[in-house]
Design a protein around this motif. Structure first.
Motif, short mmCIF file in Angstrom:
data_model
loop_
_atom_site.label_atom_id
_atom_site.label_comp_id
_atom_site.label_asym_id
_atom_site.label_seq_id
_atom_site.Cartn_x
_atom_site.Cartn_y
_atom_site.Cartn_z
N THR A 104 0.72 -1.31 0.04
CA THR A 104 -0.09 0.20 -0.11
C THR A 104 0.94 1.30 -0.02
O THR A 104 0.32 2.11 -0.12
CB THR A 104 -0.82 0.03 1.16
N LEU A 105 2.19 1.14 0.15
CA LEU A 105 2.96 2.27 0.16
C LEU A 105 3.71 2.47 -1.31
O LEU A 105 3.40 3.96 -1.62
CB LEU A 105 4.23 1.85 1.23
N ASN A 106 4.12 1.79 -1.88
CA ASN A 106 4.76 1.92 -3.17
C ASN A 106 4.30 0.68 -4.27
O ASN A 106 5.00 -0.38 -3.73
CB ASN A 106 6.22 2.34 -3.15
N LEU A 107 3.58 0.75 -5.21
CA LEU A 107 3.40 -0.32 -6.14
C LEU A 107 4.50 -0.87 -6.85
O LEU A 107 4.84 -2.00 -6.84
CB LEU A 107 2.31 0.32 -6.92
N VAL A 139 2.01 2.88 7.82
CA VAL A 139 2.80 3.96 7.24
C VAL A 139 2.06 4.52 6.11
O VAL A 139 2.31 5.89 5.89
CB VAL A 139 4.13 3.26 6.88
N ALA A 140 1.47 3.85 5.06
CA ALA A 140 0.90 4.20 3.99
C ALA A 140 -0.12 5.35 4.35
O ALA A 140 -0.53 6.12 3.82
CB ALA A 140 0.39 3.19 2.96
N PHE A 141 -1.09 4.66 5.38
CA PHE A 141 -2.16 5.72 5.55
C PHE A 141 -1.51 7.13 6.37
O PHE A 141 -2.19 8.12 6.11
CB PHE A 141 -2.89 4.98 6.89
N VAL A 169 -10.38 -4.73 -8.02
CA VAL A 169 -9.14 -4.90 -8.78
C VAL A 169 -9.27 -3.47 -9.59
O VAL A 169 -8.20 -3.30 -10.32
CB VAL A 169 -9.04 -5.87 -9.80
N TYR A 170 -10.04 -2.62 -9.59
CA TYR A 170 -9.96 -1.32 -10.19
C TYR A 170 -8.88 -0.66 -9.55
O TYR A 170 -8.07 0.16 -10.38
CB TYR A 170 -11.24 -0.39 -9.80
N TYR A 171 -8.50 -1.07 -8.32
CA TYR A 171 -7.27 -0.30 -7.57
C TYR A 171 -6.08 -1.13 -7.62
O TYR A 171 -6.09 -2.45 -7.15
CB TYR A 171 -7.49 0.15 -6.04
N PRO A 172 -4.98 -0.96 -7.94
CA PRO A 172 -3.80 -1.84 -8.22
C PRO A 172 -3.37 -2.36 -6.95
O PRO A 172 -3.09 -3.74 -6.60
CB PRO A 172 -2.47 -0.99 -8.80
N GLU A 173 -3.52 -1.34 -5.96
CA GLU A 173 -3.30 -2.00 -4.39
C GLU A 173 -3.90 -3.27 -4.05
O GLU A 173 -3.45 -4.22 -3.45
CB GLU A 173 -3.00 -0.87 -3.38
N SER A 174 -5.17 -3.24 -4.15
CA SER A 174 -6.39 -4.24 -4.03
C SER A 174 -6.04 -5.29 -4.69
O SER A 174 -5.98 -6.42 -4.30
CB SER A 174 -7.75 -3.69 -4.09
N LEU A 175 -5.95 -5.28 -6.01
CA LEU A 175 -5.28 -6.55 -6.95
C LEU A 175 -4.03 -7.12 -6.35
O LEU A 175 -4.17 -8.31 -6.39
CB LEU A 175 -5.09 -6.00 -8.31
#
Length: 824
Positions: free
Chosen positions: A395-398, A492-494, A762-768
């Motif tokens: 969630t920090l850096n894809l 950290v991402a939040f 899956v619209y969000y890469p982090e969720s995918l």
């Protein structure tokens, strides 16, 4: 009227009333003494039902509903409670009880105005509506029969209350759909009061037996209340659910009661005479514990109610619903008539699943799993580093997360012979391979190869996550630390991505202050399930050292933070997914957490209740009003009911999001009907209406699979999901996995599945990426199950080297034939 604090108040009132009444139950003669057909231990108070309805009735004046229309209900409940109290203290004749029940039913018909006159619509005859001289006696018989049916279910701890709670849940759902808000408020408060009773009556791993029984006073009143609600819903002018569908909801208690009465009549005894021939007695004789029996029958009642309600809403004709109900009656009759055969079959099922007789075998399997040859050297170091990098930076850096996943894939390819040895045996591998090929072929033929959603489908086929799962299966010692790394990276991402300026200005109700609602809501929902599993794992081992205490404290802090973040996103879909995951955890934990030393304690349930209250309180504070809070959950159901009645414009004015989502599902359904077998080949459902183009990330991933890949794709993805989940349950029942790991995986899986039904994560890469990592974690169970079930002499170990153990004596004690540990 619909503030959530009234149900909470009903829980508190009923619990306090039960605590007070059970102290005086023996003095009043309201206690159940073991003997004869009663095999419980000790003298148990019979005041649980009184506590339920005291809590229920105390809350009613606070609801703000017109009380005049509800007096017949309240008076009927009081009359049945008094009758039940007298029967519990001094047994009264069955004819006297039947007369009181008929009197109460007549009060419901005459004073309450509730009568069964519409029975459904059938071919050749059309609508069946009864004249008053037929409808009144039918209503009296039906109400009286249901009162006795619920009363006769009260034979196992928690069965009558738990089954009634399942019925009330579906009745509340229908009341919300039909916009009968006053009735919804009454149903919710009764269900909440019933929850207060089940805390003392339902058997849990931390409660060996009930401390209070419902008694006839509670069970008869409960049956009357359910009968009132069913008639009020089925005969409403805005009714969306057929009266036949309610037959499915009430099927189990009614079938069991009618079957018993017929058998008693044939034996020449009174239909109301007590015996031990109920359906739950068959399960008990088969070896199921009372807690397991209650849980199974509760789930059966909920499943049958879901079939009736959802099939009726889907437009299934009444004649088919009635035919299915009659078939269910035949199956039940065969089941109970052949009790000696069904008991043997149930006993085999019990021994294969929930029995504790295989504890030694489970322990042996767990030891065997730890002695599996592993891949070592540089390849293992690269994979371990990649796993930690993937978890922390998801969630920090894809880019960093993809780099970590790539490192694990490269390390797996470098170990290709060993990887192939473990994967080629798995049916899941071949299904994932075929499904990936099918998806790619459909995308190529439809010209949708450039669609990112299409490639998201390819990645979800399971072939990409299998190498990651293969590495995770060898990293058992790192699992807890990987979970901690995942949670730390999310925190950290939040901190970095939240809009702290809005927080300083007090804009807590702005979803965008917390980040992108869809992405943050999904991650918070799934992460909360992981934290919940960690919390319960620490609670199970609390008191065995300092580490569990620190684990509980850290998990509790993360859980509270996760609840607040989840509420702040304002993403109702994530809330529903979280509730589904927590419900899964609560239902499955009594089964998977029963073995000695790993029981879920009272503190665990208390923590779960605290998190629920905290979530409601946070939502109340941010939204600023109980009515506004409740409308967020009720208005979507009201809008859905209006759409089903054809009131589209009114529904859109009430809740535009629900109407537009229904339109998207309708378009997906039409696209599936155009090519139901293979789908249109697109990576997403076709949006025909330009006004809905902005709802891509609020659409349904399941609808996109159905419309794009057809039945073939749905079956393929169903296999990819169900095979690993079945392996997780197998590993937990065999005790090769700790119960908390299995509970966390299952609850998180339910949360992700609900989110996929209601949105497109899956619209969000982090969720995918999270879904891929979660799939790998679930596939670990498939791989380790294969290791356990494959004979050791059939497992070659190419490219292996022998590494001496630090403690050879420990290994010699477990298996004197091994001289060291193999690492590949």
């Amino acid at each position: 009227m619909l503030t959530p604090f009234f149900p909470l108040l009903a829980v508190v009132f009923s619990s306090l009333a039960i605590v007070f009444l059970r102290r005086h139950a023996v003095t009043w003669g309201l206690a159940d003494i073991p003997g004869g057909r009663k095999d419980h231990q000790g003298v148990i108070p019979l005041t649980g039902g009184l506590g339920v309805f005291i809590g229920f009735l105390l809350v009613q004046p606070l609801l703000g509903i017109p009380m005049g229309a509800w007096y017949p209900l309240y008076l009927g409940l009081l009359g049945l409670m008094v009758c039940g109290m007298v029967d519990d203290a001094r047994v009264i004749r069955n004819t006297d009880k039947l007369g009181i029940q008929l009197t109460v039913a007549a009060m419901m018909v005459v004073s309450g105005g509730h009568v069964l006159n519409y029975l459904g619509t059938f071919p050749l005859v059309g609508e069946i509506r009864l004249v008053w001289w037929l409808a009144m006696p039918l209503t009296l018989m039906a109400v009286t029969g249901l009162i006795n049916a619920v009363n006769m279910m009260d034979g196992v701890d928690g069965l009558a209350g738990g089954s009634a709670l399942s019925m009330l849940a579906w009745l509340a759902f229908v009341a919300a759909l039909q916009s009968q808000l006053a009735l919804l408020a009454v149903i919710l408060t009764l269900g909440a009061a019933l929850v207060g009773f089940l805390l003392f009556n339902l058997r849990h791993p931390w409660r060996r037996q009930a401390s209070v029984f419902m008694g006839d006073s509670g069970s008869m009143a409960l049956g009357f209340a359910i009968a009132w609600f069913v008639v009020a819903l089925s005969q409403s002018e805005n009714a969306l659910v057929s009266p036949v569908a309610y037959g499915w909801l009430l099927a189990l208690p009614v079938m069991d009661t009618l079957s018993l009465m017929v058998r008693r009549y044939r034996k020449g005894i009174s239909p109301f005479a007590p015996d031990r021939d109920h359906l739950h007695h068959i399960f008990l004789r088969a070896g199921f514990t009372p807690g397991q029996t209650t849980m199974i029958l509760m789930l059966v009642v909920g499943a049958l109610g879901g079939i009736g309600v959802m099939f009726s809403l889907a437009g299934v004709p009444d004649v088919l619903l009635l035919a299915g109900l009659l078939g269910l009656v035949v199956v039940h009759d065969i089941f109970v008539r052949r009790a000696w055969m069904t008991s043997k079959a149930l006993r085999r099922v019990h021994l294969a699943t929930l029995s504790a007789a295989k504890a030694h075998q489970r322990q042996r399997l767990s030891v065997r799993l730890r002695r599996r040859p592993m891949v070592g050297g540089k390849r293992r170091q690269v994979a371990v580093f990649g796993a930690y990098l993937l978890c922390f930076s998801m969630t920090l850096n894809l880019s960093l997360a993809l780099a970590g996943g790539t490192m694990m894939l490269v390390a797996a390819l470098a170990s290709a012979p060993v990887l192939w040895r473990d994967l080629y045996r798995l049916p899941l591998f071949w299904i994932s391979l075929l499904l990936s090929g099918y998806v790619l072929l459909r995308l190529m033929l439809s010209g949708a190869l450039a669609d990112p959603y299409g490639w998201a489908f390819v990645s979800l086929c399971g072939l990409v996550s299998l190498p990651l799962g293969w590495w995770l299966a060898q990293m058992r010692v790192h699992w807890a630390w990987l979970v901690l790394t995942l949670i730390s990276g999310g925190a950290v991402a939040f901190v970095l991505q939240a809009d702290w300026l809005r927080f300083q200005q007090g804009m807590l109700t702005s979803p965008w202050a917390w980040g992108q609602p869809g992405r943050v809501g999904f991650m918070a929902s799934a992460g909360l399930m992981v934290v919940l599993a960690s919390l319960f794992a620490g609670l199970q081992r609390l008191g065995t050292g300092w580490r569990p205490a620190y684990q509980v404290a850290l998990s509790l802090v993360c859980a509270v933070s996760g609840v607040v973040i989840l509420v702040g996103t304002g993403f109702a879909t994530a809330w529903l997914a979280t509730l589904a995951g927590m419900l899964c955890f609560a239902v499955v934990s009594p089964v998977l957490g029963r073995h000695q030393g790993h029981r879920l304690g009272r503190w665990g349930m208390l923590m779960l209740l605290i998190l629920g209250v905290l979530g409601i309180g946070s939502l109340q504070m941010m939204q600023g009003g109980g009515s506004t809070l409740s409308s967020m959950f009720v208005e979507p159901l009201q809008a859905m009911g209006m759409v089903l009645r054809g009131e589209v414009q009114q529904a859109h004015a009430l809740h535009p999001g629900m109407v537009e989502r229904l339109m998207l599902w309708q378009q997906a359904w039409q696209a599936w009907q155009a090519d139901w077998l293979f789908g249109n080949g697109g990576g997403r459902a076709t949006v025909a209406n330009a006004s809905l183009a902005g709802y891509n990330h609020y659409h349904s991933l399941l609808a996109a699979v159905v419309s794009g890949l057809g039945v073939v794709g749905v079956l393929g993805f169903a296999a990819v999901v169900l095979i690993p989940l079945n392996a997780v349950v197998w590993m937990a029942l065999k005790r090769a996995w700790h119960s908390s790991w299995a509970l966390g995986v299952l609850s998180c899986g339910v949360s992700v599945l609900v989110m996929s039904v209601l949105a497109v994560p899956v619209y969000y890469p982090e969720s995918l990426v999270f879904i891929l990592l979660f799939m790998a974690a679930v596939q670990v169970a498939v791989i380790q199950k294969s290791w356990l079930t494959t004979p050791r002499h059939d497992v070659p170990a190419p490219f292996c080297r022998i590494k001496p153990l630090r403690s050879p004596n420990a290994l010699a004690a477990s298996d004197h034939r091994d001289k060291g540990r193999k690492e590949c």
